[in-house]
Write a protein that holds these residues in place. Sequence first.
Motif, PDB file in Angstrom:
ATOM      1  N   PRO A 277       0.818  -1.218   0.000  1.00  0.00           N
ATOM      2  CA  PRO A 277       0.000   0.000   0.000  1.00  0.00           C
ATOM      3  C   PRO A 277       0.851   1.267   0.000  1.00  0.00           C
ATOM      4  CG  PRO A 277      -0.909  -1.616   1.517  1.00  0.00           C
ATOM      5  CD  PRO A 277       0.399  -2.176   1.047  1.00  0.00           C
ATOM      6  N   ILE A 278       2.023   1.209   0.628  1.00  0.00           N
ATOM      7  CA  ILE A 278       2.922   2.366   0.629  1.00  0.00           C
ATOM      8  C   ILE A 278       3.406   2.659  -0.787  1.00  0.00           C
ATOM      9  CG2 ILE A 278       5.172   3.207   1.410  1.00  0.00           C
ATOM     10  CD1 ILE A 278       4.739   1.771   4.036  1.00  0.00           C
ATOM     11  N   SER A 279       3.715   1.587  -1.535  1.00  0.00           N
ATOM     12  CA  SER A 279       4.160   1.758  -2.917  1.00  0.00           C
ATOM     13  C   SER A 279       3.077   2.420  -3.761  1.00  0.00           C
ATOM     14  CB  SER A 279       4.534   0.410  -3.523  1.00  0.00           C
ATOM     15  OG  SER A 279       5.559  -0.219  -2.804  1.00  0.00           O
ATOM     16  N   GLN A 280       1.840   1.996  -3.556  1.00  0.00           N
ATOM     17  CA  GLN A 280       0.726   2.556  -4.316  1.00  0.00           C
ATOM     18  C   GLN A 280       0.512   4.027  -3.980  1.00  0.00           C
ATOM     19  OE1 GLN A 280      -2.792   0.206  -3.966  1.00  0.00           O
ATOM     20  NE2 GLN A 280      -3.967   1.382  -5.449  1.00  0.00           N
ATOM     21  N   THR A 281       0.571   4.360  -2.709  1.00  0.00           N
ATOM     22  CA  THR A 281       0.427   5.760  -2.286  1.00  0.00           C
ATOM     23  C   THR A 281       1.575   6.602  -2.819  1.00  0.00           C
ATOM     24  OG1 THR A 281      -0.710   5.073  -0.256  1.00  0.00           O
ATOM     25  CG2 THR A 281       0.243   7.289  -0.295  1.00  0.00           C
ATOM     26  N   ALA A 282       2.783   6.041  -2.794  1.00  0.00           N
ATOM     27  CA  ALA A 282       3.947   6.767  -3.295  1.00  0.00           C
ATOM     28  C   ALA A 282       3.821   7.045  -4.785  1.00  0.00           C
ATOM     29  CB  ALA A 282       5.215   5.968  -3.016  1.00  0.00           C
ATOM     30  N   ALA A 283       3.262   6.097  -5.535  1.00  0.00           N
ATOM     31  CA  ALA A 283       3.057   6.310  -6.966  1.00  0.00           C
ATOM     32  C   ALA A 283       2.108   7.480  -7.206  1.00  0.00           C
ATOM     33  CB  ALA A 283       2.505   5.040  -7.610  1.00  0.00           C
ATOM     34  N   ARG A 284       1.057   7.568  -6.395  1.00  0.00           N
ATOM     35  CA  ARG A 284       0.124   8.702  -6.515  1.00  0.00           C
ATOM     36  C   ARG A 284       0.844  10.023  -6.228  1.00  0.00           C
ATOM     37  NH1 ARG A 284      -3.629   5.254  -3.588  1.00  0.00           N
ATOM     38  NH2 ARG A 284      -5.282   4.522  -4.978  1.00  0.00           N
ATOM     39  N   PHE A 285       1.641  10.034  -5.153  1.00  0.00           N
ATOM     40  CA  PHE A 285       2.365  11.247  -4.785  1.00  0.00           C
ATOM     41  C   PHE A 285       3.334  11.657  -5.883  1.00  0.00           C
ATOM     42  CE2 PHE A 285       1.562  13.199  -0.782  1.00  0.00           C
ATOM     43  CZ  PHE A 285       0.917  12.254   0.000  1.00  0.00           C
ATOM     44  N   SER A 286       4.035  10.676  -6.448  1.00  0.00           N
ATOM     45  CA  SER A 286       5.010  10.982  -7.490  1.00  0.00           C
ATOM     46  C   SER A 286       4.334  11.612  -8.699  1.00  0.00           C
ATOM     47  CB  SER A 286       5.752   9.701  -7.901  1.00  0.00           C
ATOM     48  OG  SER A 286       6.708   9.973  -8.899  1.00  0.00           O
ATOM     49  N   TRP A 287       3.232  11.016  -9.139  1.00  0.00           N
ATOM     50  CA  TRP A 287       2.511  11.544 -10.295  1.00  0.00           C
ATOM     51  C   TRP A 287       1.984  12.945 -10.015  1.00  0.00           C
ATOM     52  CZ3 TRP A 287      -2.427  13.226 -11.430  1.00  0.00           C
ATOM     53  CH2 TRP A 287      -2.749  13.327 -12.796  1.00  0.00           C
ATOM     54  N   ALA A 288       1.356  13.129  -8.857  1.00  0.00           N
ATOM     55  CA  ALA A 288       0.755  14.421  -8.523  1.00  0.00           C
ATOM     56  C   ALA A 288       1.817  15.503  -8.369  1.00  0.00           C
ATOM     57  CB  ALA A 288      -0.058  14.294  -7.232  1.00  0.00           C
ATOM     58  N   ALA A 289       2.954  15.159  -7.770  1.00  0.00           N
ATOM     59  CA  ALA A 289       4.017  16.144  -7.563  1.00  0.00           C
ATOM     60  C   ALA A 289       4.626  16.577  -8.893  1.00  0.00           C
ATOM     61  CB  ALA A 289       5.091  15.571  -6.648  1.00  0.00           C
ATOM     62  N   ALA A 290       4.782  15.644  -9.829  1.00  0.00           N
ATOM     63  CA  ALA A 290       5.313  15.989 -11.150  1.00  0.00           C
ATOM     64  C   ALA A 290       4.336  16.892 -11.909  1.00  0.00           C
ATOM     65  CB  ALA A 290       5.604  14.729 -11.953  1.00  0.00           C
ATOM     66  N   VAL A 291       3.045  16.587 -11.801  1.00  0.00           N
ATOM     67  CA  VAL A 291       2.022  17.428 -12.438  1.00  0.00           C
ATOM     68  C   VAL A 291       2.050  18.833 -11.847  1.00  0.00           C
ATOM     69  CG1 VAL A 291      -0.463  17.787 -12.718  1.00  0.00           C
ATOM     70  CG2 VAL A 291       0.508  15.518 -13.071  1.00  0.00           C
ATOM     71  N   LEU A 292       2.155  18.926 -10.518  1.00  0.00           N
ATOM     72  CA  LEU A 292       2.197  20.235  -9.853  1.00  0.00           C
ATOM     73  C   LEU A 292       3.409  21.033 -10.312  1.00  0.00           C
ATOM     74  CD1 LEU A 292       1.172  22.263  -7.768  1.00  0.00           C
ATOM     75  CD2 LEU A 292       2.453  20.999  -6.019  1.00  0.00           C
ATOM     76  N   SER A 293       4.547  20.380 -10.437  1.00  0.00           N
ATOM     77  CA  SER A 293       5.755  21.063 -10.886  1.00  0.00           C
ATOM     78  C   SER A 293       5.556  21.648 -12.280  1.00  0.00           C
ATOM     79  CB  SER A 293       6.939  20.084 -10.884  1.00  0.00           C
ATOM     80  OG  SER A 293       8.138  20.740 -11.225  1.00  0.00           O
ATOM     81  N   LEU A 294       4.924  20.893 -13.170  1.00  0.00           N
ATOM     82  CA  LEU A 294       4.663  21.385 -14.522  1.00  0.00           C
ATOM     83  C   LEU A 294       3.697  22.564 -14.523  1.00  0.00           C
ATOM     84  CD1 LEU A 294       4.275  18.303 -16.914  1.00  0.00           C
ATOM     85  CD2 LEU A 294       6.011  20.098 -16.980  1.00  0.00           C
ATOM     86  N   ILE A 295       2.645  22.464 -13.718  1.00  0.00           N
ATOM     87  CA  ILE A 295       1.643  23.540 -13.651  1.00  0.00           C
ATOM     88  C   ILE A 295       2.278  24.836 -13.147  1.00  0.00           C
ATOM     89  CG2 ILE A 295      -0.444  24.322 -12.463  1.00  0.00           C
ATOM     90  CD1 ILE A 295      -1.419  21.415 -12.530  1.00  0.00           C
ATOM     91  N   LEU A 296       3.097  24.715 -12.103  1.00  0.00           N
ATOM     92  CA  LEU A 296       3.742  25.902 -11.540  1.00  0.00           C
ATOM     93  C   LEU A 296       4.721  26.519 -12.530  1.00  0.00           C
ATOM     94  CD1 LEU A 296       4.389  24.704  -7.868  1.00  0.00           C
ATOM     95  CD2 LEU A 296       2.624  26.280  -8.682  1.00  0.00           C
ATOM     96  N   LEU A 297       5.456  25.678 -13.226  1.00  0.00           N
ATOM     97  CA  LEU A 297       6.396  26.195 -14.221  1.00  0.00           C
ATOM     98  C   LEU A 297       5.660  26.938 -15.328  1.00  0.00           C
ATOM     99  CD1 LEU A 297       9.261  26.424 -15.313  1.00  0.00           C
ATOM    100  CD2 LEU A 297       8.962  24.194 -16.398  1.00  0.00           C
ATOM    101  N   ALA A 298       4.546  26.372 -15.774  1.00  0.00           N
ATOM    102  CA  ALA A 298       3.750  27.043 -16.808  1.00  0.00           C
ATOM    103  C   ALA A 298       3.203  28.377 -16.291  1.00  0.00           C
ATOM    104  CB  ALA A 298       2.606  26.135 -17.249  1.00  0.00           C
TER     105      ALA A 298
END
Length: 226
Positions: free
Chosen positions: A11-32
């Motif tokens: 379950p930790i791996s699954q939660t971490a995958a969500r965090f990784s995806w969301a954090a990368a999306v946030l980084s792109l949005i902020l850069l834009a």
Amino acid sequence: MQAVTTKPGTPISQTAARFSWAAAVLSLILLAALHFLKPEFDPSWRMVSEYAIGRNGWVMDIAFLSLSVSCVALFVAIRPQIRTTGGYIGQTLLLISAAAIATAAFFTIDPITASKDALTTHGNLHGLASMIGNPGLTIAAILISRSLIPEQSWSPSRRLLLWTSNLIWICLLLMLLTLAVTLPQSGGKFGPNVLIGWPNRLLMVAYCTWLMSVAWHALKLYSQRS
């Protein structure tokens, strides 16, 4: 059905995958968003790190920290999937890169137009972090992708991982070639004739795209098994 050859995630791996995806999306949005928040920085030749200078600089700091968090979370997410020596080395580089990116967030870059006499300690530390983080994350993406794509359970994303990991080193090479060709022509000084800005931005997009791709497939893989 295809046999699953990789280890089951937690379950930790699954939660971490969500965090990784969301954090990368946030980084792109902020850069834009920074292209509108700070239009004074011409994107054709100013580096993304310079968005951290002055007003609203905290937005770039969060973008860097989000990218760092995405790397750490991805390490946790795909740890059960890595089996090769190259993959383990890639994961180590992923953590080193995450630390370097976080360092870049805490130490603001000097303007690329600053003279050598005007360079500061925090600017030099940012530069050092970039020299570690950029090649580190590039190599990490290649090694991790090559470790994952032979696995049967990763076959649906095989082509995507190849494309996104190769895109990173292509963007980094493009950025370095741009510097090598145009900087000497400008007398070693950055300016509108040294068009480093777009390759630099493409590299950031490539990082986030690869992180999102790996995290998304890991999330789908763990969701199917839960």
